[in-house]
Design an enzyme around this catalytic site. Structure first.
Site, mmCIF file in Angstrom:
data_model
loop_
_atom_site.group_PDB
_atom_site.id
_atom_site.type_symbol
_atom_site.label_atom_id
_atom_site.label_comp_id
_atom_site.label_asym_id
_atom_site.label_seq_id
_atom_site.Cartn_x
_atom_site.Cartn_y
_atom_site.Cartn_z
ATOM 1 N N LEU A 65 0.835 -1.204 0.000
ATOM 2 C CA LEU A 65 0.000 0.000 0.000
ATOM 3 C C LEU A 65 0.870 1.254 0.000
ATOM 4 O O LEU A 65 2.060 1.189 0.309
ATOM 5 C CB LEU A 65 -0.921 -0.047 1.234
ATOM 6 N N PRO A 66 0.268 2.428 -0.322
ATOM 7 C CA PRO A 66 1.109 3.621 -0.492
ATOM 8 C C PRO A 66 1.881 4.062 0.760
ATOM 9 O O PRO A 66 3.075 4.309 0.679
ATOM 10 C CB PRO A 66 0.099 4.705 -0.908
ATOM 11 N N THR A 96 6.462 0.698 1.960
ATOM 12 C CA THR A 96 7.494 1.469 2.669
ATOM 13 C C THR A 96 6.774 2.417 3.613
ATOM 14 O O THR A 96 6.082 3.343 3.157
ATOM 15 C CB THR A 96 8.342 2.290 1.680
ATOM 16 N N LYS A 171 15.460 0.010 5.056
ATOM 17 C CA LYS A 171 15.009 0.610 3.783
ATOM 18 C C LYS A 171 15.287 2.123 3.767
ATOM 19 O O LYS A 171 15.812 2.655 2.786
ATOM 20 C CB LYS A 171 13.508 0.316 3.608
ATOM 21 N N LYS A 246 9.237 11.078 -0.337
ATOM 22 C CA LYS A 246 8.476 10.381 0.719
ATOM 23 C C LYS A 246 9.428 9.580 1.617
ATOM 24 O O LYS A 246 9.364 9.655 2.845
ATOM 25 C CB LYS A 246 7.451 9.442 0.076
#
Ligand code: NAD
Length: 297
Positions: A65-66, A96, A171, A246
């Protein structure tokens, strides 16, 4: 064959779910987009009309998902999948997101007897399609061992980073470093160009010298230096500036929470946010090169 539910069939999730089908798993899918659902249904997945219905019989649930708010909503809201997942099932979140949300979801699921790993990816849309993603996994040894065979159907390098949330930290550390390397490489190349150096020659020199790095080697930001990279294709394809901005926001949250000193990361976040705000959000992140351009050069 494992009964898998896959939620979030966007640029990354669509091809990842397709690879699970190719590996012979039985895959239920759900997305808010009917179009995304029908693409996967054509490939053999079972399209569901709600997330809750999608996970009811699944042994493994994968979400892609976003952002953190979507993940929290999907798992923990009143209509969240926590209420219909089977006890004993395993949830893999490959979005992420921030570490705090990953830990919150893991803790809530544990109370229901459901296992969880955060497993964000590196490798982009091309890696998702080719099944060559790198997964950075956060969870217990037992959870990692259970997730591994499922992840192997979608990726090539599967790393156990540590406990819940550790995958997300790995990440953001990687992407913060990548952004710094890209901005620094762009800056050095433009300095050379402004002093009448050929960027191809300068790139060759730096590749054999101590400035060598991944962006110079495989992702040169200067148009025309390398073939088949976004810079030689008007910065189309690749990894969008918006997504890098982001991830750098997440890196800054992570730094704040751990009281870490990240001056280069903070500068890089500002550079990429400015670049996005100037209308470059959908270009590949190597387009930061344009920010350093001097008129007439
Ligand atoms: P995307 O926007 O293409 O896909 C997200 C999908 O989630 C959409 O199809 C959307 O309809 C669906 N969705 C949103 N809320 C939902 C809900 N409540 N229930 C069901 N479906 C819902 O995004 P993407 O590029 O596939 O990225 C997904 C994640 O992977 C992000 O966290 C991103 O940061 C990360 N990521 C992306 C890339 C990349 O190159 N695109 C690379 C590495 C990591």
């Amino acid at each position: 064959m494992t009964a898998i539910a896959f939620i979030g069939l966007g640029n990354m999730g669509g091809p990842m779910a397709a690879n699970l089908l190719k590996a012979g798993h039985q895959v239920n899918v759900f997305d808010l987009s009917q179009e995304a659902l029908s693409v996967l249904a054509q490939q053999g997945a079972t399209a569901c009309q709600s997330a809750q219905q999608c996970v009811t019989n699944a042994d493994v649930v994968v979400t892609m998902l976003p952002a953190g708010k979507h993940v929290e909503f999907c798992y923990l809201s009143q209509k969240g999948i926590i209420h219909t997942m089977k006890p004993g099932a395993l949830a893999i979140d490959s979005s992420t997101i921030d570490k705090a949300t990953a830990v919150k979801v893991a803790t809530a699921l544990k109370e229901k007897g459901i296992e969880f790993v955060d497993a964000p990816v590196s490798g982009g849309v091309a890696g998702a399609a080719a099944g060559t993603l790198s997964f950075m996994v956060g969870g217990s040894e037992q959870e990692f061992g259970r997730a591994r065979p499922v992840l192997e159907a979608m990726g090539k390098n599967i790393f156990h980073a540590g406990g819940h949330g550790a995958g997300q930290v790995a990440k953001v550390c990687n992407n913060m470093l990548l952004s710094i390397l890209m901005a620094g490489t762009a800056e050095a190349l433009q300095l050379g160009i402004n002093n009448d150096l050929d960027p191809k020659v300068l790139s060759e020199i730096m590749l054999k010298s101590s400035g060598r790095n991944w962006t110079l080697e495989l992702y040169n930001p200067c148009p025309g230096v390398q073939e088949n990279v976004p810079s030689s294709n008007d910065y189309q394809g690749g990894f969008m500036v918006d997504l890098m901005a982001k991830d750098l926001g997440l890196a800054m949250d992570c730094a704040l929470q751990s009281q870490s000193t990240t001056p280069m990361g903070a500068l890089s976040r500002n550079l990429f946010s400015l670049h996005a705000n100037q209308g470059n959000g959908t270009l590949d992140f190597s387009s930061i090169f344009k920010m350093y351009e001097k008129e007439g050069k």
